[in-house]
Design a protein around this motif. Sequence first.
Motif, short mmCIF file in Angstrom:
data_model
loop_
_atom_site.label_atom_id
_atom_site.label_comp_id
_atom_site.label_asym_id
_atom_site.label_seq_id
_atom_site.Cartn_x
_atom_site.Cartn_y
_atom_site.Cartn_z
N LEU A 732 3.99 -109.49 60.49
CA LEU A 732 4.52 -110.87 59.97
C LEU A 732 4.95 -111.76 60.99
CD1 LEU A 732 7.47 -109.76 57.15
CD2 LEU A 732 5.14 -110.99 56.93
N GLY A 733 5.19 -111.27 62.06
CA GLY A 733 5.80 -112.16 63.26
C GLY A 733 4.60 -112.96 63.77
N ASN A 734 4.94 -114.00 64.35
CA ASN A 734 4.07 -114.70 65.30
C ASN A 734 4.63 -114.88 66.74
OD1 ASN A 734 6.00 -116.45 64.89
ND2 ASN A 734 4.80 -117.80 63.53
N GLU A 735 4.09 -115.96 67.46
CA GLU A 735 4.58 -116.08 68.91
C GLU A 735 6.00 -116.41 68.86
OE1 GLU A 735 1.22 -117.62 67.24
OE2 GLU A 735 2.21 -119.03 68.21
N GLU A 736 6.50 -117.16 67.68
CA GLU A 736 7.85 -117.67 67.96
C GLU A 736 8.93 -116.58 67.25
OE1 GLU A 736 8.60 -121.63 66.36
OE2 GLU A 736 6.73 -121.99 67.19
N VAL A 737 8.54 -115.86 66.19
CA VAL A 737 9.22 -114.95 65.47
C VAL A 737 8.68 -113.46 65.37
CG1 VAL A 737 10.85 -116.79 64.34
CG2 VAL A 737 8.92 -116.04 63.48
N GLN A 738 9.58 -112.68 65.59
CA GLN A 738 9.19 -111.35 65.74
C GLN A 738 10.02 -110.60 64.89
OE1 GLN A 738 6.55 -109.40 66.79
NE2 GLN A 738 5.53 -111.12 67.55
N VAL A 739 9.68 -109.42 63.92
CA VAL A 739 10.55 -108.71 63.32
C VAL A 739 10.67 -107.29 64.37
CG1 VAL A 739 10.89 -106.98 61.63
CG2 VAL A 739 9.88 -109.13 61.02
N ASN A 740 11.73 -107.12 64.56
CA ASN A 740 12.09 -106.02 65.72
C ASN A 740 12.77 -104.72 64.90
OD1 ASN A 740 13.11 -104.27 67.80
ND2 ASN A 740 14.95 -105.68 68.07
N ILE A 741 11.93 -103.87 64.51
CA ILE A 741 12.39 -102.65 64.02
C ILE A 741 13.20 -101.66 64.86
CG2 ILE A 741 11.81 -100.62 62.79
CD1 ILE A 741 9.08 -102.04 61.98
N VAL A 742 14.54 -101.87 64.85
CA VAL A 742 15.20 -100.95 65.65
C VAL A 742 15.30 -99.57 65.50
CG1 VAL A 742 17.87 -100.79 66.41
CG2 VAL A 742 17.02 -103.10 65.75
N SER A 743 14.91 -99.13 64.35
CA SER A 743 15.10 -97.66 63.74
C SER A 743 14.46 -97.73 62.45
CB SER A 743 16.37 -97.33 63.78
OG SER A 743 16.53 -96.11 63.20
N SER A 744 13.89 -96.38 62.29
CA SER A 744 13.24 -96.43 61.24
C SER A 744 13.19 -94.85 60.57
CB SER A 744 11.69 -97.02 60.85
OG SER A 744 11.00 -96.24 61.82
N GLY A 745 13.25 -94.60 59.20
CA GLY A 745 13.20 -93.16 59.03
C GLY A 745 13.28 -92.97 57.44
N VAL A 746 12.98 -91.73 57.13
CA VAL A 746 12.91 -91.19 55.73
C VAL A 746 14.44 -90.67 55.29
CG1 VAL A 746 11.64 -89.80 54.15
CG2 VAL A 746 10.39 -90.63 56.09
N GLY A 747 14.64 -91.02 54.10
CA GLY A 747 15.68 -90.60 53.72
C GLY A 747 17.09 -91.62 53.21
N GLY A 748 18.12 -91.32 52.83
CA GLY A 748 19.16 -92.15 52.58
C GLY A 748 19.68 -92.78 53.76
N ILE A 749 20.47 -93.94 53.45
CA ILE A 749 20.83 -94.76 54.69
C ILE A 749 22.23 -94.03 54.92
CG2 ILE A 749 21.97 -96.81 55.12
CD1 ILE A 749 19.88 -98.24 53.05
N THR A 750 22.39 -93.77 56.36
CA THR A 750 23.58 -92.83 56.59
C THR A 750 24.54 -93.70 57.53
OG1 THR A 750 22.49 -92.28 58.65
CG2 THR A 750 22.25 -90.90 56.70
N GLU A 751 25.60 -93.41 57.89
CA GLU A 751 26.61 -94.03 58.68
C GLU A 751 26.03 -94.30 60.14
OE1 GLU A 751 30.14 -91.37 57.70
OE2 GLU A 751 31.10 -93.10 58.67
N ASN A 752 25.03 -93.29 60.39
CA ASN A 752 24.44 -93.54 61.37
C ASN A 752 23.60 -94.92 61.73
OD1 ASN A 752 24.10 -92.56 64.35
ND2 ASN A 752 22.07 -91.13 63.38
N ASP A 753 22.80 -94.91 60.49
CA ASP A 753 22.07 -96.36 60.61
C ASP A 753 22.93 -97.55 60.45
OD1 ASP A 753 20.19 -94.43 58.02
OD2 ASP A 753 19.47 -94.92 60.03
N VAL A 754 24.18 -97.51 59.80
CA VAL A 754 24.90 -98.79 60.06
C VAL A 754 25.47 -98.88 60.99
CG1 VAL A 754 27.07 -99.44 58.77
CG2 VAL A 754 25.43 -98.23 57.37
#
Length: 909
Positions: A732-754
Amino acid sequence: MAEVTVSELATSVGVPTERLLRQMQEAGLSHKSADASVSDDEKQKLLAYLKTSHGDSVAQPKKITLQRKTTTTLKTGSGSGRKTVNVEVRKKRTYVKRDPDELAAEEAEANAAAQAEFEPEEPVAAEPEAKPETEVKAETPAPEPEAAPSEPEPEVVAEQAEPEAEPKPEPEAASARSFVDDIEEKRQAAIERRKAEDAKREAELKAKEDARKRESEQKTKPAPAATAPATPAPDDGPAPIKDDGRPHKRKEQRRPADEDDEGKPHRKRAGKASKKALSGPKKGSRRDLYEMAVEGEDQELLARRRTMRANHKASNKHAFKKPTTKIVHEVDVPEAITVADLAQRMTVKAGEVIKHLMKMGVMATINHSLDQETAVLLVEEMGHKARLVSANQVEDQLEELVVIEGELKPRAPVVTVMGHVDHGKTSLLDYIREAKVASGEAGGITQHIGAYRVPTSRGEIAFLDTPGHAAFTAMRARGAQCTDVVVLVVAADDGVMPQTEEAINHSRAAEVPMVVAINKCDKESADPDRVKNELSAKGVIPEDWGGDTQFIEVSAHTGQGIDELLEAIALQAEILELTAVEDSPAKGVVIESRIEKGRGVVATLLVQQGTLKHGDLVLAGQSYGRVRAMSDERAQQVKQVGPSSPVEILGLDAAPSAGDEFVVLTDERKARDVAEHRAEKERQTRLQRQQAAKLENMFSNMESGQAKTLSVVVKADVRGSLEAIQSALLDLGNEEVQVNIVSSGVGGITENDVNLSMTADAIILGFNVRADAPSRRLAETENVEIRYYSIIYQLLDEIKSALGGMLDPERVETIVGIAEVREVFSSPKFGQVAGCMVVEGTVYRNKPIRVLRDNVVIFEGELESLRRFKDDVNEVRNGMECGIGVKNYDVKVGDQIEVFEVKEVAREL
Ligand code: GDP
Ligand code: MG
């Protein structure tokens, strides 16, 4: 001129021929017939005759009476006091023709009479018949109209000049004489009377009026005189005639010559003013004053009264007058401050502040939190002085207070266990505790406090037995460092997994050394070398491969390698040369806290420095209190604990957060101040983060160049979707804006993710997964935005529009209720019906639903039926039981039915 006949002449003159003939004969002309011609000479003769004859018949008038009427309009006063007075002056003058001898006799008599007069020379009776009549159509007495036909206004001076200007009319001596005498007598009496009155009034007036008024009064003086037949003195006062209120008739007008010479022409105003002066003493002072004002005598007074009235109107609201000089305040500007607080500090209204902010291009509400830079700009913009106050000022003072000094002694290392889910962290900790801590104790540990110390041959080791990641990341997020060594648990049969990587990243970031425990080595499928390989790829290189990380093969089941692991940890700690001061007030970190009925706040602390004693005053985060009770991991009451000791205390006034630092103070007031300050600061920063972290704000942030990347944490139900989403997001990103995926994973969202997205200022994208209750709570308190999606394109579209700053009205999905399936019935009539309990919000009959199993979306659809007991209902609220039939889907016990609604909400910047 040709001769004409008599008849022609008669026609041209307009008389009958016979009459003309008769007249001609009377004139001595010889014409007899109408045809006789008439010469010019004859005409002249006839004319001469006719003249004389007519002269006889038309007698000269003895008297001519002239009448004249003038109407003038006076305008008086101004503003509301304005009024118009119409003055009509009627004058009648009769001129009498007299015989010359009669006139002579008269003159002689007049001269004789004049000797008694002031001015014998003056033709006193010059206008005896002059009889001015004044009619005033107004309440004010009329001005004195005088017999001066040429003057439109009754002018006294002009009038006095009249006798000379008078044409020849000869006074009727006899009548005039007696009249004059009569008047003269009365006048003298009046003069005497008035002099007395004047003297009295003069004194009054002088007291009342200032110099200017007095001057105007002088003008009035001749005027009253005008009403009197004659006034010898200039200060001749009011005429008695006035008092009668009659129209004034004047038979005679006489003036002393010296008054004439007074010079100043008397104007209308003077005339009127005289009336005022006249009526004054008689009619009461109020009227007097009023007239004075109306006359324009006191324009200043009027003007003043007007402005007073205007001022009164304008200032009708408040009597308070704004100080003209602005007060410059010295405004303390902390790192974050709300608009309301800032306004208060500048003693201006919040509206003013908002107005100025708008001028600066910042749209803010009263509760908006401003950063220090903006606040300083604003304060200076509004003309005050900004004084930067470091939010840490209080903390700095605290640091000065808390001085840990003393002899440094070696201390036990504090260890945290991390690793991917199901790799055996809990099992390992349990084994160690049971084998090492609880050994020899019947019934094991009755009270588990989340941390314990384990003795080894190289000394003790303190294990933090909290849910590893959560505690670690939570503490890290708060900037606290409480771990000396990380034990990374990797299952030998599973290898490196996402959370393993995460653990590596965390410990790297915290610069904490790692000891790798390759677990489940008892298993047949165990492949320690594979783990070593994979970890080496991540930069964690075993010692025997030339790296600096100890790898220990262990089994939490068999206990294999556990002692080695403890040895390795102790060795690592020795390398670190961990020391602490023992003999000083305690300082450390909060590991966890909870509120228990009957006990109050129960907090587990890890003492890092000094010694914590029973009765100490503890300040932990935003809470403080004296240690009422203290117990160790075995639930034994202790009186004091040293460094690297976990301990549970009672006595704090509120539950501190995990990761909060605690210190021991002596000044209770100081403790309270700091606690309050921290609470306030947190409120401010929360507000700020609330504004900043929202996806909705991304656009404005990007515009101002603040954010070039959109940080996200992606969680998905299956690996396939996750990878698809990840690669699509990066595209999606271009030179000006980028998506930065800090973390990714499979499964429910945990406190850790938050926690992670909190530190990285990221938003969480859940694709067909949900956050569990604790993480939802955490996200709510920490204002971390969690967005749920079930269609990849929708997710991508929203992120794209966020990136492109084209946030159209967004579809906001709100979960309105969650019901938990407790039992499942099959009824022949209704098909499958789930007996549910509404655990959150309200379940609505007509809203879309999803079925979740283990926080993963397994079905999306709608309800077939919603019942309470036997009745169909439209909604069932939290805490109630109900029967739910899901259309076209069979739910199982333990499933969650999530009712949501989708709203289109216009985005606001
Ligand atoms: P955690 O999620 O990291 O805390 O992992 P757990 O301690 O809950 O363990 C997950 C599963 O792995 C459990 O079923 C344990 O019985 C099993 N497990 C843990 N350690 C070992 C081990 O050393 N050997 C074997 N065979 N199984 C283990
Ligand atoms: Mg576990």
